[in-house]
Design a protein around this motif. Structure first.
Motif, PDB file in Angstrom:
ATOM      1  N   ILE A 118      40.852  47.864  63.482  1.00 26.32           N
ATOM      2  CA  ILE A 118      41.907  48.831  63.862  1.00 26.32           C
ATOM      3  C   ILE A 118      43.043  48.239  64.035  1.00 26.32           C
ATOM      4  O   ILE A 118      43.820  49.041  65.040  1.00 26.32           O
ATOM      5  N   LEU A 119      43.524  47.258  63.449  1.00 25.88           N
ATOM      6  CA  LEU A 119      44.737  46.300  64.061  1.00 25.88           C
ATOM      7  C   LEU A 119      46.058  46.923  63.801  1.00 25.88           C
ATOM      8  O   LEU A 119      46.864  47.418  64.464  1.00 25.88           O
ATOM      9  N   LYS A 120      45.955  47.507  62.553  1.00 30.00           N
ATOM     10  CA  LYS A 120      47.360  48.329  61.850  1.00 30.00           C
ATOM     11  C   LYS A 120      47.319  49.651  62.889  1.00 30.00           C
ATOM     12  O   LYS A 120      48.423  49.616  63.481  1.00 30.00           O
ATOM     13  N   GLU A 121      46.397  50.300  63.225  1.00 27.53           N
ATOM     14  CA  GLU A 121      46.736  51.681  63.930  1.00 27.53           C
ATOM     15  C   GLU A 121      46.918  51.180  65.471  1.00 27.53           C
ATOM     16  O   GLU A 121      47.879  51.667  66.299  1.00 27.53           O
ATOM     17  N   MET A 150      45.079  39.492  70.441  1.00 28.10           N
ATOM     18  CA  MET A 150      43.873  38.745  70.220  1.00 28.10           C
ATOM     19  C   MET A 150      42.740  39.608  70.968  1.00 28.10           C
ATOM     20  O   MET A 150      41.393  39.660  70.653  1.00 28.10           O
ATOM     21  N   CYS A 151      43.236  40.569  71.848  1.00 30.67           N
ATOM     22  CA  CYS A 151      41.973  41.298  72.593  1.00 30.67           C
ATOM     23  C   CYS A 151      41.766  42.743  71.712  1.00 30.67           C
ATOM     24  O   CYS A 151      40.995  43.471  72.253  1.00 30.67           O
ATOM     25  N   ALA A 152      42.665  42.924  70.564  1.00 30.65           N
ATOM     26  CA  ALA A 152      42.395  44.097  70.083  1.00 30.65           C
ATOM     27  C   ALA A 152      41.176  44.097  69.109  1.00 30.65           C
ATOM     28  O   ALA A 152      40.672  43.008  68.768  1.00 30.65           O
ATOM     29  N   SER A 158      44.535  45.279  81.671  1.00 32.93           N
ATOM     30  CA  SER A 158      45.421  46.248  81.535  1.00 32.93           C
ATOM     31  C   SER A 158      45.712  47.116  80.581  1.00 32.93           C
ATOM     32  O   SER A 158      45.502  48.367  80.879  1.00 32.93           O
ATOM     33  N   LEU A 159      45.586  46.780  79.146  1.00 29.04           N
ATOM     34  CA  LEU A 159      45.960  47.496  78.242  1.00 29.04           C
ATOM     35  C   LEU A 159      44.648  47.866  77.475  1.00 29.04           C
ATOM     36  O   LEU A 159      44.515  48.966  76.717  1.00 29.04           O
ATOM     37  N   PHE A 160      43.771  46.672  77.256  1.00 28.73           N
ATOM     38  CA  PHE A 160      42.656  46.908  75.979  1.00 28.73           C
ATOM     39  C   PHE A 160      41.324  47.116  77.143  1.00 28.73           C
ATOM     40  O   PHE A 160      40.699  46.389  77.445  1.00 28.73           O
ATOM     41  N   LEU A 197      51.057  37.436  70.355  1.00 30.81           N
ATOM     42  CA  LEU A 197      49.993  36.620  69.212  1.00 30.81           C
ATOM     43  C   LEU A 197      49.745  35.568  69.455  1.00 30.81           C
ATOM     44  O   LEU A 197      50.288  34.300  69.418  1.00 30.81           O
ATOM     45  N   ASP A 198      48.468  35.375  69.970  1.00 36.30           N
ATOM     46  CA  ASP A 198      47.863  34.087  70.324  1.00 36.30           C
ATOM     47  C   ASP A 198      47.237  33.343  69.001  1.00 36.30           C
ATOM     48  O   ASP A 198      46.190  33.748  68.316  1.00 36.30           O
TER      49      ASP A 198
END
Ligand code: DX5
Ligand code: ZN
Length: 219
Positions: A15-18, A9-11, A199-201, A33-34
């Motif tokens: 560009i979700l596929k990439e 949900m933070c993405a 941390s990731l996004f 997946l929220d």
């Protein structure tokens, strides 16, 4: 060894596929997946069609976190969308044990999520029907919130409950899991880290750099 799971949900949905492909190749362990219904929590996020649209881009497990009322009514939708694991909120269903059984009957891993204030005693009589337990370390509904300090103790108390009854159940932590909070939750027994904006996004890092930094930090 703790597992790393990006909270999608933070993405950037554009560009979700990439994003999924790059995070998979960078070495994450699962995808979180929220799903929100605007009623159990005051927000809306990912739906079954979107989950289905990215399913073929990775073989890593899809961990669907249902922040919805009466999740028992929606299990097939998310199983068909490609979920490998489904967590339901203990606060959102009258019949938790039966709902967990239904998830397992579909061949999926069954998870229970608890809001920060919900006591872990709520779990005692379903420990034999659950594969992972998600402790919300922020109030559910939004990314970018602050970790609730008492949740460190809650992780430890849950670990003691599980070990004390002789079970092997993953402890997932979800909300503001980053460099300040990871040492404490790992030390107290967390085994699955849901990683979002803390941390990731992060705009200053590529996904590859963020995953590499996380791996060094926790392994
Ligand atoms: C919040 C969600 C979390 C959130 C994590 O309700 O369950 O997965 O997206 O995002 P951060 O890491 O920013 O708290
Ligand atoms: Zn979540």
């Amino acid at each position: 060894m703790a597992l790393i799971g990006p909270s999608l949900m933070c993405a950037d949905m554009g560009i979700l596929k990439e994003t999924v492909i790059r995070l998979d190749e960078a070495g994450v362990d699962f995808f979180h997946l929220d799903v929100m219904d605007g009623s159990f929590v005051p927000n809306f996020t990912l739906g079954p069609d979107l989950i289905k649209s990215i399913r073929s881009y990775t073989s890593k497990p899809f961990d669907v976190h249902l922040m919805v009322k009466h999740p028992e009514n929606h299990l097939d939708l998310f199983a068909e969308a490609g979920a490998d694991m489904i967590s339901v909120h203990a606060e959102a269903t009258e019949h938790l044990q039966r709902t967990l059984q239904s998830i397992r009957k579909k061949g999926l891993k069954a998870g229970i999520a608890l809001n920060p204030s919900t006591p872990i005693a709520h779990l005692r009589y379903v420990l034999d029907t659950v594969d992972y337990i998600t402790l919300m370390t922020v109030n559910p509904g939004f990314a970018g919130q602050k970790f609730i300090p008492l949740m460190y103790q809650k992780v430890k108390d849950l670990k003691d409950l599980i070990d004390g009854n002789g079970y092997k159940i993953d402890i997932q932590v979800d909300g503001n899991i980053g460099y300040e909070t990871i040492p404490g939750v790992l030390e107290n027994g967390a085994t699955m880290l849901v990683c979002g904006t803390s941390s990731l996004f992060r705009p200053e890092l590529t996904f590859e750099e963020a995953v590499e930094r996380l791996n060094h930090f926790i392994r």
